[in-house]
Design a protein around this motif. Structure first.
Motif, PDB file in Angstrom:
ATOM      1  N   GLY A  52       0.878  -0.966  -0.036  1.00 17.27           N
ATOM      2  CA  GLY A  52      -0.456  -0.564  -0.292  1.00 17.27           C
ATOM      3  C   GLY A  52       1.292   1.393  -0.031  1.00 17.27           C
ATOM      4  N   THR A  58      -5.945   2.830  -4.825  1.00 19.39           N
ATOM      5  CA  THR A  58      -5.653   0.695  -3.788  1.00 19.39           C
ATOM      6  C   THR A  58      -4.976   1.134  -2.856  1.00 19.39           C
ATOM      7  OG1 THR A  58      -5.288   0.506  -6.206  1.00 19.39           O
ATOM      8  CG2 THR A  58      -4.542  -1.010  -4.465  1.00 19.39           C
ATOM      9  N   ILE A  88      -5.724  -0.044   1.591  1.00 24.64           N
ATOM     10  CA  ILE A  88      -4.538  -0.885   1.870  1.00 24.64           C
ATOM     11  C   ILE A  88      -4.692  -0.166   3.183  1.00 24.64           C
ATOM     12  CG2 ILE A  88      -2.717  -2.291   2.139  1.00 24.64           C
ATOM     13  CD1 ILE A  88      -2.923  -2.650  -0.742  1.00 24.64           C
TER      14      ILE A  88
END
Length: 285
Positions: free
Chosen positions: A4, A231, A235
């Protein structure tokens, strides 16, 4: 978690490349035409991703949200950035953009009715002082054009701050991919309209490298960076991801020096550091 963080860092690096390409493309294309081409391509790619994911594209039913976001985040922010990069360096533009987290902070109480802690306001004050150093420190040796360029970058920060805060508000009903595609659609229309009567063939000077830059800003700096950031946020969480946006001016300065051979004065560097430190203080939980 490491994946992440890498995605967040990659996103800021790709966004920094947009400043470098914008600076390079300044003599090749008018800012409004550049923004139109960039987001026409990006919107087409985003629309294709919606189709692949079998998601609807409510450009009519959600037109009000898309129009507002398209004007602020796609048309105003990007066009003002490209206009500013015609007269100031990518490094300076990147450091002024370190104030973006502060503009988000300033608009949050008005649109989201969220309380802001005292530490955040202190960080905002420090960051604003840093931006003042950046602007004032260059005026003695600056032309009128570069002063206008600084103001254009500052206005782009305000546009992005409002876009981000409203995006959080609208995001309760619209997912990020659909929101970005919709904003891109209407933002491209605004950009295209702004070209009417202001863009002439003798203002276009495209080269092979200029086309490469167009490809970069339409894909890597738009679609790929967007997915990397979102994304990464998913995370590590929004709170832990927020300070990473402050890597943007760092990457921009490094790329400006390495790729464009830009020079950073002492007062500019000091202003940039103060701006970033204030933004980090305001962003940390």
């Amino acid at each position: 978690m490491k994946k992440g963080i890498l995605l967040l860092v990659a996103a800021t690096f790709l966004w920094a490349g947009n400043y470098i390409c914008g600076r390079y493309l300044a003599p090749a294309l008018p800012a409004t035409l550049l923004n139109t081409i960039r987001w026409a391509i990006s919107t087409g790619l985003l629309w294709g991703l919606l189709m692949l994911n079998k998601k609807p594209f409510p450009i009519i039913s959600k037109w009000r949200e898309f129009v507002i976001q398209g004007f602020l985040g796609i048309f105003a922010f990007s066009t003002l950035n490209y206009l500013g990069l015609k007269s100031i360096s990518a490094s300076q533009a990147g450091m002024i953009s370190a104030g973006i987290p502060i503009t988000i902070l300033l608009f949050t109480p008005f649109f989201l009715e969220e309380k802001i802690k005292t530490k955040a306001w202190i960080g905002a004050a420090i960051s604003i002082f840093g931006v003042i150093l950046l602007v004032e420190g260059r005026q003695a040796n600056s032309s009128q054009g570069s002063i206008v360029g600084q103001i254009e970058i500052l206005l782009s920060c305000l546009a992005w701050g409002m876009y981000t805060v409203l995006g959080k508000k609208y995001g309760k009903k619209i997912d990020p991919l659909t929101m970005t595609a919709g904003a891109g659609f209407y933002g491209t229309i605004f950009s295209a309209i702004s070209c009417i009567g202001t863009v002439h063939p003798n203002m276009i000077h495209m080269t092979r490298n200029a086309w490469i830059c167009i490809f970069y800003v339409s894909t890597f700096a738009s679609v790929i960076a967007y997915f990397s950031w979102n994304t990464g946020v998913k995370i590590v969480g929004a709170g832990r991801a927020a300070p990473y946006i402050n890597l943007l001016p760092v990457w921009t300065v490094l790329l400006g020096v390495l790729l464009l051979q830009e020079h950073i004065s002492g007062i500019t560097l000091l202003g940039g550091i103060v701006t970033i430190l204030g933004a980090v203080l305001a962003s940390l939980k």
